[in-house]
Design a protein around this motif. Structure first.
Motif: not given
Length: 579
Positions: A513, A508, A529, A415, A367, A431, A505, A436
């Motif tokens: 993810m 994502l 992830t 996001g 990522t 995901s 976080t 990402g």
């Protein structure tokens, strides 16, 4: 006639300050005291922040320590010659697919002989992790000639058994006996007689515990009677009756007592076995055999002991039978602790002892790679254009204002943008590190543009003017002279922006993810992830072992952040020039 304009005019009146007067000296002292207070407040603020940081790091480190160690049983495992068909003994796939459960069961029964009954055997097998045969499986696949031999193999313990050896078990008190004792059997439910009343102290302790429970029930009955809940009076009467019965039991000091899971577990270690007490009297006990006795011979005072598991069984994750097995393994020297390499080499798992962060680390790397490839060229190019080539007009002013505003937009908004554009509109895989990286590139791009423009501004104008003066074009002056000198600042801003992306976080989670990913991703389009999301997933799980895994992953993430920020500081100190 006098010329008024020629007369000298009086100058402005000046106030003379006597610096030696008491008032002036007092003002100077007040100023110095104010400055000293300000410095003291600043020092206290720094010390307070440092204390909180140290406490936070110590707390996370202490919680993470169990994640970096693992516990296994070193047992002699007899590998049967018919583990796989004779024509498949040189086939690694057939060996890996063999049934190792009977092999593990026999190794455990050999280590603790005499265990009988399906219940104890299942309990014994539950001590091992589902991944316990993995090391043996790979060893046999690499060397099939070991089939049919006996090997000493480390068998991974389950998360519950592992936590027991890491301090999540129960304190164990041992008291020597005063007289002889005789068991009535070696397995099942037996009686142990001690004519010297060796159990009298334990009986008194149990009676006191019963009396305390009676008082607690009586207090609960009174609280229930005062409540307005339905059937409160009926429930209060039941509690009073139970409290009265317990109080009567506590007063009858000579009567035997029945032990339950809410009391500390009392056990008798005699003739090489272990008996869990269910009925207790001053001169005898009745209980179930947890570890088989070697014989029914009379044991002298020095040959048997009374053992207490202080934490009641109902308040523990691990039962008395499991504790007995684990303590026997420990006494035999078959318990071994080591560094938990599996934490760094395995992907996620539903079993805490098998879960690792390799998949999250690889997903994070992929990522961040996508983010770096996208945002650095675009961000640096935009900064060069806006700072050196763009005309100063209303349009560029609007662009600059929007870039500054985007740097302050909450990350979850990016996001939502990624969810709407990359997933719903363009149909990119959910995901995936590709998506990402795209979202994080949008998040980091304003930061890199602002940092790059600041680095370009920090280069003295004389550098560009000198290049132009010797005949260089504007483009040559920028790319051959200004940009190389600004590169340390640009690299520093880029690393700080990437460190910001590493800890994100919310964006994502919005692009999916948050899935449970077992396999380690191999490309930017595979499901994956990242470390912050892995921490989020583990922190929401109820198993106690995952709490240590969460703290361990936080430590790894902090190490990455410290390394990246340290690299940025080193680059700034190493290549920074003083003009």
């Amino acid at each position: 006639m006098t010329d008024i304009s020629a007369q000298p005019t009086a100058g402005p009146l000046r106030r003379r300050v006597d610096t030696t007067s008491p008032e002036a000296q007092a003002a100077v002292r007040r100023r110095y005291r104010s400055e000293a207070r300000f410095r003291t407040y600043g020092l206290l603020a720094i010390l307070t922040a440092a204390v909180f940081l140290v406490v936070l790091l110590i707390d996370i480190g202490a919680r993470a320590l169990p994640a970096f160690t693992t516990t296994s049983l070193q047992l002699n495992v007899a590998v049967p010659s018919d583990l796989v068909p004779a024509d498949q003994k040189n086939n690694p796939a057939a060996i890996r697919g063999a049934d190792f459960l009977p092999v593990m069961r026999e190794a455990l029964k050999t280590a603790i002989p005499g265990v009988q009954g399906r219940g104890p055997e299942r309990t014994l097998l539950r001590l091992l992790s589902p991944g316990a045969p993995d090391d043996l499986r790979e060893r046999l696949a690499a060397n099939p000639s070991l089939i049919g031999t006996t090997l000493k193999v480390p068998l991974l313990l389950s998360a519950t058994a592992d936590l027991y050896f890491k301090g999540a078990g129960t304190p164990i008190n041992t008291r020597s006996s005063r007289g002889a004792a005789t068991p009535s059997g070696t397995t099942g439910t037996i009686t142990v007689s001690a004519p010297g009343n060796d159990f009298s102290e334990n009986l008194v302790t149990v009676k006191l515990a019963v009396a305390e429970r009676a008082q607690a029930l009586a207090a609960e009955a009174e609280r229930t009677a005062r409540s307005s809940a339905p059937n409160a009076a009926e429930r209060a009467n039941e509690l009073r009756a139970e409290a009265a019965a317990m109080a009567a039991r506590a007063k009858d000091t000579a009567a035997a007592e029945t032990l339950d899971s809410r009391l500390p577990s009392l056990l008798v270690e005699i003739n090489g076995g272990l008996v869990k007490v269910s009925q207790l009297a001053a001169d005898r006990i009745e209980g179930d055999v947890l570890l088989p006795l070697a014989s029914t011979n009379e044991a002298k005072a020095s040959d048997w002991r009374i053992v207490t598991y202080v934490t009641p069984e109902s308040s523990r994750k691990i039962g008395d039978q499991e504790v007995a097995f684990l303590e026997r393994f420990k006494a035999n020297g078959q318990v071994e602790k080591g560094f938990n390499w599996r934490f760094f080499t395995s992907g996620d798992s539903r079993e805490p002892e098998l879960a690792g962060i390799r998949g999250a680390i690889v997903g994070t790397a992929l990522t961040l790679l996508v983010t770096l490839v996208l945002c650095v060229p675009v961000g640096v190019a935009a900064a060069i254009y806006l700072e050196e080539f763009a005309p100063k007009n209303r349009f560029t002013d609007i662009i600059e204002v929007n870039i500054n505003n985007l740097a302050a937009v909450p990350s979850i908004v990016f996001g939502l943008l990624g969810l709407a554009m990359f997933l719903n509109f363009f149909g990119l895989p959910r995901s995936a590190p590709l998506v990402g990286g795209l979202v994080l590139a949008l998040l980091v791009l304003p930061t890199i543009i602002i940092a790059s423009r600041a680095a370009l501004k920090a280069v003295p104008p004389s550098i560009k003017e000198a290049a132009l003066g010797v005949g260089a074009s504007h483009q040559q002056a920028i790319f051959h002279h200004v940009l190389p000198l600004a590169m340390p600042g640009i690299m520093t801003g880029t690393i700080i922006g990437m460190a910001h992306a590493l800890g994100e976080t919310a964006p994502l989670l919005m692009i999916g993810m948050v899935a449970f990913i077992v396999d380690v991703p191999t490309s930017v389009t595979d499901a994956a992830t990242v470390l912050p999301v892995q921490i989020f997933l583990w922190s929401d799980l109820p198993e106690l072992a995952f709490k240590a895994k969460t703290a361990g992953a936080i430590v790894v993430l902090l190490v990455f952040l410290f390394v990246m920020n340290g690299t940025a500081i080193w680059l700034r100190k190493r290549f920074e020039r003083r003009w």
